[in-house]
Design a protein around this motif. Structure first.
Motif, PDB file in Angstrom:
ATOM      1  N   PHE A  18       0.841  -1.197   0.000  1.00 24.84           N
ATOM      2  CA  PHE A  18       0.000   0.000   0.000  1.00 24.84           C
ATOM      3  C   PHE A  18       0.873   1.243   0.000  1.00 24.84           C
ATOM      4  O   PHE A  18       2.024   1.206   0.427  1.00 24.84           O
ATOM      5  CB  PHE A  18      -0.883   0.041   1.260  1.00 24.84           C
ATOM      6  N   GLU A  19       0.305   2.368  -0.424  1.00 25.15           N
ATOM      7  CA  GLU A  19       0.964   3.653  -0.256  1.00 25.15           C
ATOM      8  C   GLU A  19       0.828   4.058   1.209  1.00 25.15           C
ATOM      9  O   GLU A  19      -0.034   3.546   1.925  1.00 25.15           O
ATOM     10  CB  GLU A  19       0.307   4.701  -1.163  1.00 25.15           C
ATOM     11  N   HIS A  21      -0.114   6.927   3.886  1.00 33.70           N
ATOM     12  CA  HIS A  21      -0.837   8.187   4.015  1.00 33.70           C
ATOM     13  C   HIS A  21       0.120   9.265   4.518  1.00 33.70           C
ATOM     14  O   HIS A  21       1.031   8.987   5.294  1.00 33.70           O
ATOM     15  CB  HIS A  21      -2.006   8.032   4.986  1.00 33.70           C
ATOM     16  N   ILE A  40      -6.789   1.117   6.820  1.00 29.86           N
ATOM     17  CA  ILE A  40      -6.938   1.841   5.553  1.00 29.86           C
ATOM     18  C   ILE A  40      -7.281   3.289   5.885  1.00 29.86           C
ATOM     19  O   ILE A  40      -8.154   3.548   6.714  1.00 29.86           O
ATOM     20  CB  ILE A  40      -8.069   1.223   4.695  1.00 29.86           C
ATOM     21  N   SER A  41      -6.590   4.233   5.250  1.00 28.97           N
ATOM     22  CA  SER A  41      -6.869   5.639   5.523  1.00 28.97           C
ATOM     23  C   SER A  41      -7.378   6.389   4.301  1.00 28.97           C
ATOM     24  O   SER A  41      -7.971   7.455   4.431  1.00 28.97           O
ATOM     25  CB  SER A  41      -5.621   6.331   6.080  1.00 28.97           C
ATOM     26  N   ASP A  42      -7.129   5.868   3.106  1.00 29.91           N
ATOM     27  CA  ASP A  42      -7.601   6.459   1.860  1.00 29.91           C
ATOM     28  C   ASP A  42      -7.447   5.374   0.792  1.00 29.91           C
ATOM     29  O   ASP A  42      -6.991   4.277   1.090  1.00 29.91           O
ATOM     30  CB  ASP A  42      -6.784   7.711   1.517  1.00 29.91           C
ATOM     31  N   ASP A  43      -7.773   5.684  -0.462  1.00 31.39           N
ATOM     32  CA  ASP A  43      -7.643   4.679  -1.517  1.00 31.39           C
ATOM     33  C   ASP A  43      -6.212   4.150  -1.574  1.00 31.39           C
ATOM     34  O   ASP A  43      -5.273   4.916  -1.824  1.00 31.39           O
ATOM     35  CB  ASP A  43      -8.005   5.285  -2.875  1.00 31.39           C
ATOM     36  N   TYR A  44      -6.043   2.868  -1.306  1.00 31.78           N
ATOM     37  CA  TYR A  44      -4.748   2.185  -1.362  1.00 31.78           C
ATOM     38  C   TYR A  44      -3.703   2.798  -0.427  1.00 31.78           C
ATOM     39  O   TYR A  44      -2.512   2.672  -0.656  1.00 31.78           O
ATOM     40  CB  TYR A  44      -4.195   2.136  -2.790  1.00 31.78           C
ATOM     41  N   GLU A  45      -4.136   3.478   0.641  1.00 33.42           N
ATOM     42  CA  GLU A  45      -3.219   4.093   1.595  1.00 33.42           C
ATOM     43  C   GLU A  45      -3.466   3.544   2.994  1.00 33.42           C
ATOM     44  O   GLU A  45      -4.605   3.254   3.365  1.00 33.42           O
ATOM     45  CB  GLU A  45      -3.408   5.614   1.657  1.00 33.42           C
TER      46      GLU A  45
END
Length: 140
Positions: A18-19, A21, A40-45
């Motif tokens: 994942f990326e 955040h 998960i904090s955002d799309d793919y983050e």
């Protein structure tokens, strides 16, 4: 003859990348955070999330170095058996967990009428409690 110690850490491990955040162009996760609980904090983050968020898994590795802000990616164990830091309220055997927003897990709230669409926020099944600092769980 004594029973040998169990080490289930590598049973069924599944990893995903994942990326990371960022807050103010600074990565939320650092090398010192490896081994902690993430969400998960955002799309793919991923990040530590907020208190009560759904656990994604255990931060297993970060690419590059802390100096490489915005270029790093995180490897997260999303399945299998993992040991994670725990905080109050430490879940008991068979319990389920949520993140505390600081890299640890805690006992998930009881099922209630305000659970989000798609089900309760709880994840995992605790299979060992290590005092008041860690739990081992199946990431299911």
């Amino acid at each position: 003859m004594s029973v040998r110690d169990q080490n289930l850490e590598n049973v069924g491990a599944v990893f995903a990348t994942f990326e990371i955040h960022q807050t103010g162009d600074v990565d939320d996760l650092k090398d010192e955070d490896i081994g902690k609980a993430v969400a998960i904090s955002d799309d793919y983050e991923v990040s530590f999330g907020s208190d009560g968020d759904v656990l994604l898994g255990k931060l297993a590795d970060l690419t590059l170095t802390d100096a490489d802000q915005g270029k790093r990616v995180a490897t997260v164990q999303v399945g299998g058996v993992a040991t994670l830091p725990a905080t109050a309220t430490v879940p008991g055997l068979g319990g389920r967990v949520v993140v505390d927003g600081d890299g640890s897990v805690k006992q998930a709230p009881a099922l209630a009428g305000n659970d989000p669409a798609g089900g309760n926020v709880a994840r995992g099944t605790v299979i060992a409690v290590h005092g008041s600092t860690e739990v081992t769980l199946i990431l299911n």
